[in-house]
Design an enzyme around this catalytic site. Sequence first.
Site, PDB file in Angstrom:
ATOM      1  N   HIS A  40       0.857  -1.181   0.000  1.00  0.00           N
ATOM      2  CA  HIS A  40       0.000   0.000   0.000  1.00  0.00           C
ATOM      3  C   HIS A  40       0.896   1.235   0.000  1.00  0.00           C
ATOM      4  O   HIS A  40       2.000   1.227   0.570  1.00  0.00           O
ATOM      5  CB  HIS A  40      -0.878   0.029   1.246  1.00  0.00           C
ATOM      6  CG  HIS A  40      -1.985  -0.974   1.237  1.00  0.00           C
ATOM      7  ND1 HIS A  40      -3.133  -0.800   1.955  1.00  0.00           N
ATOM      8  CD2 HIS A  40      -2.124  -2.162   0.590  1.00  0.00           C
ATOM      9  CE1 HIS A  40      -3.939  -1.833   1.771  1.00  0.00           C
ATOM     10  NE2 HIS A  40      -3.332  -2.680   0.946  1.00  0.00           N
TER      11      HIS A  40
ATOM     12  N   CYS B 192      -6.473   2.041   5.653  1.00  0.00           N
ATOM     13  CA  CYS B 192      -7.097   0.793   6.101  1.00  0.00           C
ATOM     14  C   CYS B 192      -6.519   0.423   7.477  1.00  0.00           C
ATOM     15  O   CYS B 192      -5.635   1.107   8.007  1.00  0.00           O
ATOM     16  CB  CYS B 192      -6.819  -0.319   5.096  1.00  0.00           C
ATOM     17  SG  CYS B 192      -5.079  -0.832   5.034  1.00  0.00           S
TER      18      CYS B 192
ATOM     19  N   GLU C 131       0.825   3.934   1.679  1.00  0.00           N
ATOM     20  CA  GLU C 131       1.213   4.411   3.008  1.00  0.00           C
ATOM     21  C   GLU C 131       2.410   3.643   3.564  1.00  0.00           C
ATOM     22  O   GLU C 131       3.338   4.230   4.112  1.00  0.00           O
ATOM     23  CB  GLU C 131       0.049   4.277   4.003  1.00  0.00           C
ATOM     24  CG  GLU C 131      -1.184   5.074   3.643  1.00  0.00           C
ATOM     25  CD  GLU C 131      -2.231   4.252   2.917  1.00  0.00           C
ATOM     26  OE1 GLU C 131      -1.886   3.553   1.922  1.00  0.00           O
ATOM     27  OE2 GLU C 131      -3.402   4.301   3.335  1.00  0.00           O
TER      28      GLU C 131
ATOM     29  N   CYS D 162      -2.631  -0.126   7.419  1.00  0.00           N
ATOM     30  CA  CYS D 162      -1.874   1.118   7.315  1.00  0.00           C
ATOM     31  C   CYS D 162      -2.022   1.967   8.577  1.00  0.00           C
ATOM     32  O   CYS D 162      -1.059   2.589   9.026  1.00  0.00           O
ATOM     33  CB  CYS D 162      -2.307   1.892   6.076  1.00  0.00           C
ATOM     34  SG  CYS D 162      -1.874   1.026   4.543  1.00  0.00           S
TER      35      CYS D 162
END
Length: 167
Positions: free
Chosen positions: A71, A101, A73, A104
């Site tokens: 991801h 999410c 992040e 993260c």
Amino acid sequence: MTYPEAVNAGPDSGNNGSMPGDEEMMLLALDAARRAQEHGDVPIGAVVAHHGTPLAMAGNRREIDRDPTAHAELIVIREAAATLGGWRLPETTLYVTLEPCAMCAGAIVLARIPRIVFGASDPKAGAAGSIMNILDDPALNHRPRVESGLMAEECGGLLRQFFASRR
């Protein structure tokens, strides 16, 4: 994937307490999101800035890396930690085009990032207030300041276009 509906501005939409440079950083995150889309990833981008200077910028890389944890992040948190020379990221702000999410959000807490600014809310997987609020859980030892809705229409629009093109 849970992102097609992740386009709401949410109840906190707007420029809530934004600081000088916030829009510039979110524009960089949007650029990273567009680059992620070019290689087939969901267009989500993130930037970690230290005192207003970008340290790391990335888009999702799950498809290209074949890695469920790639991801945006997590990528920028790793890069910023390497740049600063430690796992704590004091005096930084994480900008991300979509509400983080749970995975993260956990990394944000562990990295001790003091401020998070995100664009579009994610009513299916958002862990910064939409379906849960890991970033404000009193059981955890770090709770960053969270600001939502910065450039929410642009961030959400990019996601809407991405998923519309796949239907």
